[in-house]
Design an enzyme around this catalytic site. Structure first.
Site, PDB file in Angstrom:
ATOM      1  N   ASP A  16       0.819  -1.223   0.000  1.00  0.00           N
ATOM      2  CA  ASP A  16       0.000   0.000   0.000  1.00  0.00           C
ATOM      3  C   ASP A  16       0.853   1.273   0.000  1.00  0.00           C
ATOM      4  O   ASP A  16       0.660   2.162   0.861  1.00  0.00           O
ATOM      5  CB  ASP A  16      -0.919   0.043   1.243  1.00  0.00           C
ATOM      6  CG  ASP A  16      -1.739  -1.222   1.435  1.00  0.00           C
ATOM      7  OD1 ASP A  16      -2.055  -1.878   0.430  1.00  0.00           O
ATOM      8  OD2 ASP A  16      -2.073  -1.528   2.592  1.00  0.00           O
ATOM      9  N   GLU A 224     -11.497   0.250  -3.219  1.00  0.00           N
ATOM     10  CA  GLU A 224     -10.650   0.795  -2.152  1.00  0.00           C
ATOM     11  C   GLU A 224      -9.428   1.456  -2.793  1.00  0.00           C
ATOM     12  O   GLU A 224      -9.325   1.561  -4.014  1.00  0.00           O
ATOM     13  CB  GLU A 224     -10.210  -0.321  -1.187  1.00  0.00           C
ATOM     14  CG  GLU A 224      -9.364  -1.402  -1.831  1.00  0.00           C
ATOM     15  CD  GLU A 224      -9.054  -2.574  -0.905  1.00  0.00           C
ATOM     16  OE1 GLU A 224      -9.541  -2.629   0.226  1.00  0.00           O
ATOM     17  OE2 GLU A 224      -8.305  -3.476  -1.356  1.00  0.00           O
TER      18      GLU A 224
HETATM   19  O1  FUB Z   1      -3.223  -3.534   3.564  1.00  0.00           O
HETATM   20  C1  FUB Z   1      -4.524  -3.810   4.002  1.00  0.00           C
HETATM   21  C2  FUB Z   1      -5.510  -3.550   2.924  1.00  0.00           C
HETATM   22  O2  FUB Z   1      -5.211  -4.359   1.796  1.00  0.00           O
HETATM   23  C3  FUB Z   1      -5.485  -2.153   2.377  1.00  0.00           C
HETATM   24  O3  FUB Z   1      -6.084  -1.229   3.212  1.00  0.00           O
HETATM   25  C4  FUB Z   1      -6.153  -2.372   1.079  1.00  0.00           C
HETATM   26  O4  FUB Z   1      -6.057  -1.315   0.183  1.00  0.00           O
HETATM   27  C5  FUB Z   1      -5.474  -3.625   0.603  1.00  0.00           C
HETATM   28  O5  FUB Z   1      -4.252  -3.341  -0.028  1.00  0.00           O
END
Ligand code: FUB
Length: 325
Positions: A16, A224
């Site tokens: 991320d 997301e």
């Molecule tokens: O790293 C945890 C979660 O996985 C993140 O918040 C999302 O975007 C995905 O990458």
């Protein structure tokens, strides 16, 4: 043509990447993945991050030496912490650095916290309570050319966005289906002191060329990992599509959109999640992202990568293959 990619930090599992240039140097604010014994599920219980490190790159993203500045924030030092310190982002204002982080509180609800430092590499000191009215996760902060700052957030499934409508918690979660409009990311302008929302978060609509919001069953809909960059005066909103494993983008004329869907930035990588940031460095553009190749495909153990990204003469982003090396 294949896109050349670089693994940035083989010494540890991180994911991320939120990336910014501060004081002429590239800084990376990643999630810090840990091995875990939780069963992998749609709630994301396998992502058990407890701290975060700041990395920086000495010069060119593809070749410069990467420095790990060590632990910049630890769950143990956050007064309201429950579990799962997920995707952060950092902004600079008047020589101070503000780290925005999503974290579950002790009732297992994601809130957004702020931690402040005098240097981009931290250490960051967390404010005593989460931002008022904050919810969900996956943070991105845009510093606009007029000096205003905008915070984008939100994610489905484990990210809990389906538990909210109009910034209010629902009695029970509700995910749109089929032809219903997909759930949008959110954006709020930040207060002058950078510690709170200056307004109620607004929905960020991704629409098609006819002006209709993308449908809930569209594999290109928002899931997301919001990110916003500006190119030739346009606002590029990019995001992960989650269960269809793409990075997509849409273009608008202001920080709130609406953003017209344009296309795919990155096809699926190895691993369930895909997540990114886009920056300009010395006239070239770069896509920072992650995959799970080095861990043998374990979705919760991801590795940071970077490659060049190209806008064509019309401003369209050329699609990159997720499996290129
Ligand atoms: O790293 C945890 C979660 O996985 C993140 O918040 C999302 O975007 C995905 O990458």
């Amino acid at each position: 043509m294949k896109t050349k990619k670089r693994y940035l930090f083989p010494a540890d599992y991180m994911a991320d990447p939120s990336v910014h240039v501060f004081n002429g140097r590239i800084y990376i604010y990643p999630s810090h993945d840990w091995e875990c014994e939780n069963v992998e599920n749609d709630n994301g219980d396998q992502y058990v991050m407890k701290d975060m490190h700041v990395l920086s790159i000495d010069g060119d993203p593809m070749t410069g030496t990467v420095t790990d500045h060590g632990k910049a924030l630890d769950i143990a030092d956050i007064p309201w912490a429950g579990r799962q310190l997920w995707d952060c982002d950092c902004a600079e204002k008047d020589g101070k650095y503000y780290l925005y982080f999503p974290l579950k509180d002790r009732t297992d609800i994601f809130r957004i916290g702020v931690a402040v430092a005098d240097r981009p590499e931290g250490p960051f000191i967390a404010e005593p309570a989460p931002m008022l009215g904050s919810y969900s996760m996956d943070i991105c902060v845009l510093k606009d050319d007029d000096g205003e700052y905008y915070l984008y957030f939100g994610g489905l499934w484990g990210g809990q966005l389906q538990r909210y409508r109009d910034n209010k918690a629902l009695e029970s979660a509700c995910l749109p289906e089929g032809a219903e409009p997909s759930l949008p990311s959110r954006c709020a302008r930040l207060s002058k002191d950078m510690l709170q929302f200056a307004e109620d978060p607004r929905p960020i609509q991704v629409i098609d060329e006819e002006g209709n919001p993308l449908r809930a069953d569209d594999p290109h809909r928002f899931f997301e990992a919001s990110w916003v960059h500006k190119h030739n005066g346009k606002y590029y909103f990019s995001y992960s599509t989650g269960d269809s494993h793409l990075l997509c983008y849409a273009v608008g004329d202001n920080p709130y959109g609406p953003f017209v869907y344009k296309g795919v930035i990155l096809t699926p990588v190895v691993g369930w999640t895909t997540h990114h940031s886009i920056i300009e460095w010395k006239g070239k553009w770069y896509l920072f992202h992650h995959d799970s190749v080095p861990s043998g495909g374990k979705s919760w153990l991801r590795s940071l990568k970077v490659c060049e990204l190209t806008h064509d003469a019309d401003g369209n982003i050329i699609t990159i293959e997720g499996t290129d090396e």
